[in-house]
Scaffold this active site. Structure first.
Site, PDB file in Angstrom:
ATOM      1  N   GLY A 113       0.819  -1.197   0.000  1.00 54.84           N
ATOM      2  CA  GLY A 113       0.000   0.000   0.000  1.00 54.84           C
ATOM      3  C   GLY A 113       0.857   1.253   0.000  1.00 54.84           C
ATOM      4  O   GLY A 113       2.089   1.188  -0.160  1.00 54.84           O
ATOM      5  N   ASP A 114       0.229   2.403   0.225  1.00 61.37           N
ATOM      6  CA  ASP A 114       0.968   3.658   0.128  1.00 61.37           C
ATOM      7  C   ASP A 114       2.072   3.762   1.185  1.00 61.37           C
ATOM      8  O   ASP A 114       3.161   4.270   0.911  1.00 61.37           O
ATOM      9  CB  ASP A 114       0.029   4.859   0.209  1.00 61.37           C
ATOM     10  CG  ASP A 114      -0.904   4.806   1.418  1.00 61.37           C
ATOM     11  OD1 ASP A 114      -0.815   3.839   2.203  1.00 61.37           O
ATOM     12  OD2 ASP A 114      -1.716   5.734   1.567  1.00 61.37           O
ATOM     13  N   GLY A 115       1.814   3.244   2.400  1.00 60.60           N
ATOM     14  CA  GLY A 115       2.839   3.290   3.432  1.00 60.60           C
ATOM     15  C   GLY A 115       4.051   2.448   3.083  1.00 60.60           C
ATOM     16  O   GLY A 115       5.196   2.895   3.213  1.00 60.60           O
ATOM     17  N   SER A 116       3.805   1.225   2.626  1.00 60.31           N
ATOM     18  CA  SER A 116       4.908   0.345   2.228  1.00 60.31           C
ATOM     19  C   SER A 116       5.679   0.935   1.064  1.00 60.31           C
ATOM     20  O   SER A 116       6.924   0.877   1.021  1.00 60.31           O
ATOM     21  CB  SER A 116       4.360  -1.031   1.830  1.00 60.31           C
ATOM     22  OG  SER A 116       3.779  -1.690   2.930  1.00 60.31           O
ATOM     23  N   ASP A 139      -8.331  -1.542   1.174  1.00 62.63           N
ATOM     24  CA  ASP A 139      -8.990  -0.246   1.378  1.00 62.63           C
ATOM     25  C   ASP A 139      -9.205   0.511   0.065  1.00 62.63           C
ATOM     26  O   ASP A 139     -10.031   1.418   0.009  1.00 62.63           O
ATOM     27  CB  ASP A 139      -8.152   0.621   2.320  1.00 62.63           C
ATOM     28  CG  ASP A 139      -7.759  -0.110   3.584  1.00 62.63           C
ATOM     29  OD1 ASP A 139      -8.554  -0.935   4.064  1.00 62.63           O
ATOM     30  OD2 ASP A 139      -6.645   0.122   4.084  1.00 62.63           O
ATOM     31  N   ARG A 174     -34.917  -7.805  13.385  1.00 62.98           N
ATOM     32  CA  ARG A 174     -33.810  -7.102  14.006  1.00 62.98           C
ATOM     33  C   ARG A 174     -33.161  -6.086  13.069  1.00 62.98           C
ATOM     34  O   ARG A 174     -33.312  -6.153  11.861  1.00 62.98           O
ATOM     35  CB  ARG A 174     -32.731  -8.098  14.447  1.00 62.98           C
ATOM     36  CG  ARG A 174     -33.098  -8.934  15.649  1.00 62.98           C
ATOM     37  CD  ARG A 174     -32.049  -9.991  15.902  1.00 62.98           C
ATOM     38  NE  ARG A 174     -32.341 -10.746  17.115  1.00 62.98           N
ATOM     39  CZ  ARG A 174     -31.832 -11.932  17.402  1.00 62.98           C
ATOM     40  NH1 ARG A 174     -30.999 -12.514  16.555  1.00 62.98           N
ATOM     41  NH2 ARG A 174     -32.134 -12.542  18.536  1.00 62.98           N
ATOM     42  N   MET A 181     -13.931  -3.268   7.232  1.00 62.05           N
ATOM     43  CA  MET A 181     -12.639  -2.577   7.223  1.00 62.05           C
ATOM     44  C   MET A 181     -12.641  -1.443   6.203  1.00 62.05           C
ATOM     45  O   MET A 181     -13.625  -1.197   5.518  1.00 62.05           O
ATOM     46  CB  MET A 181     -11.524  -3.577   6.916  1.00 62.05           C
ATOM     47  CG  MET A 181     -11.143  -4.468   8.088  1.00 62.05           C
ATOM     48  SD  MET A 181      -9.753  -5.557   7.638  1.00 62.05           S
ATOM     49  CE  MET A 181      -9.252  -6.111   9.260  1.00 62.05           C
ATOM     50  N   GLU A 234     -15.214   0.999   9.528  1.00 63.90           N
ATOM     51  CA  GLU A 234     -14.577   1.018  10.840  1.00 63.90           C
ATOM     52  C   GLU A 234     -14.063   2.389  11.252  1.00 63.90           C
ATOM     53  O   GLU A 234     -13.914   2.673  12.448  1.00 63.90           O
ATOM     54  CB  GLU A 234     -13.416   0.018  10.868  1.00 63.90           C
ATOM     55  CG  GLU A 234     -12.309   0.348   9.874  1.00 63.90           C
ATOM     56  CD  GLU A 234     -11.179  -0.683   9.854  1.00 63.90           C
ATOM     57  OE1 GLU A 234     -11.266  -1.647  10.642  1.00 63.90           O
ATOM     58  OE2 GLU A 234     -10.238  -0.528   9.062  1.00 63.90           O
TER      59      GLU A 234
END
Length: 359
Positions: A113-116, A139, A174, A181, A234
């Site tokens: 992803g963008d962080g990696s 995501d 119900r 996520m 989330e």
């Protein structure tokens, strides 16, 4: 003959093995290169000796339908500030660069992803490594690609969960809340909510009120519809703007709990019997969808072709039904959130789905 490495970084997801398979088929079968799979992402390059395995076509032929990643992955430990066993913090970037050269690699494909990608690119710039990237994230929030590996399967799993919840919700009259996520983006929630026939979809990009959600549920009851389905991402905050998170024994904070918050509020305000299902890591596992396999395969082939063309520091993307490469800095500069005025939001409103606002 080139020798290339491939690693998977960040959270696991369906489709990673399909991309690995495609890289090996293209690199070995077409170009006659060697491919080495690096174990546990950058941790494998830190190790002495570096942890890598030779990948041949016969070793990857059964991977197309396999979930997860045969190489393993990690989403912990910034190599520029790596936590050591004695509690100290150390810069281990040069260890990773040394591992790349020790393996005799001419280039490396990083799937993440963008962080990696930001970390891998920093390493590549520091050590003069030849890097090509493939976007991976359930995501689907990497800016310049319409699809990332993992997203379609995650949506399929969330949609199937909604399909199953329909019947038990109707049987017991119900309100069923499905928490999915998505980190800070609501792509899984909006797509699965539309596909699964949800009555309410809440995403972090659109402000909501519990009153509006309760009004929709009551309105359905007055129309003789004895149940309602709510999908919530989330990262959605409470009505007062509080981020709902949980902390584990290691002190790590994660999103989780907004579904139960909504259930308590709905039950308190209108007395509706409410149940919560949190899909969690179920969305990451399982067999990749057909579209997932196609996208991952196309990305794998295109990434190898970029190496053949010496188009380094680029990421492959899916745009307008074709693979296009863009510079990695451009790819990770933009964060792709749900567009409050985009097609999916307009579609949801057109179907009468409540998005929690007064629109």
């Amino acid at each position: 003959m080139k020798r290339i490495g491939i690693l998977t970084s960040g959270g696991d997801c369906a489709g990673l093995n399909a991309a690995i398979r495609a890289v090996v088929h293209r690199a070995v079968g077409t170009y006659g290169w060697e491919v080495f799979g690096i174990r546990q992402a950058t941790l494998g390059l830190m190790a002495q000796p570096p942890q890598a395995i030779a990948l041949e076509i016969d070793k990857v032929d059964g991977l197309l339908v396999a979930g997860g990643t045969i190489l393993g992955t990690t989403n912990k430990g910034d190599p520029f500030a790596f936590p050591m066993p004695d509690g100290t913090i150390r810069d281990r970037s040069e260890d990773i660069i040394a591992g790349y050269h020790q393996l005799g690699l001419d280039a490396m494909i990083g799937i993440g992803g963008d962080g990696s990608m930001a970390i891998l690119r920093r390493l590549a710039q520091q050590g003069n490594l030849n890097l090509v990237a493939i976007p991976k994230t359930i995501d689907n929030d990497v800016g310049v690609t319409e699809l990332s590996i993992g997203f379609d399967t995650a949506v399929s799993i969330a949609t199937e969960a909604l399909d199953r919840l329909h019947f038990t919700a109707a049987s017991h009259s119900r309100v069923m809340i499905l928490e999915v996520m998505g980190r800070d983006a609501g792509h899984i929630a909006i797509s699965a909510g539309i596909a699964g026939g949800a009555d309410v979809i809440l995403v972090p990009e659109i402000p909501y009120t519990v009153e509006r959600v309760c009004y929709t549920i009551k309105e359905r009851q007055e129309q003789g519809k004895n149940y309602s389905l709510v999908v919530v991402s989330e990262a959605v905050r409470t009505e007062t703007g509080v981020c709902v998170m949980s902390t584990d024994r290691l002190g790590q904070c994660r999103y989780g709990g907004i579904g139960q918050y909504l259930a308590d509020e709905i039950c308190t305000r209108i007395g509706a019997e409410t149940r919560v299902t949190v899909l969690g890591h179920v969305q990451r596992g399982g067999t990749p969808s057909p579209l997932e396999r196609v996208i991952a395969s196309a990305f794998g082939v295109a990434a190898v072709d970029l190496i053949a063309e010496a188009q380094y520091d680029h990421m492959v993307t899916w745009q307008k039904r074709q693979v296009v490469s863009v510079p990695i800095p451009e790819a990770i500069a933009q964060y792709r959130a749900v567009n409050p005025h985009g097609t999916l939001v307009k579609t949801a409103r057109g179907l009468g789905i409540c998005l929690g606002d007064e629109h």
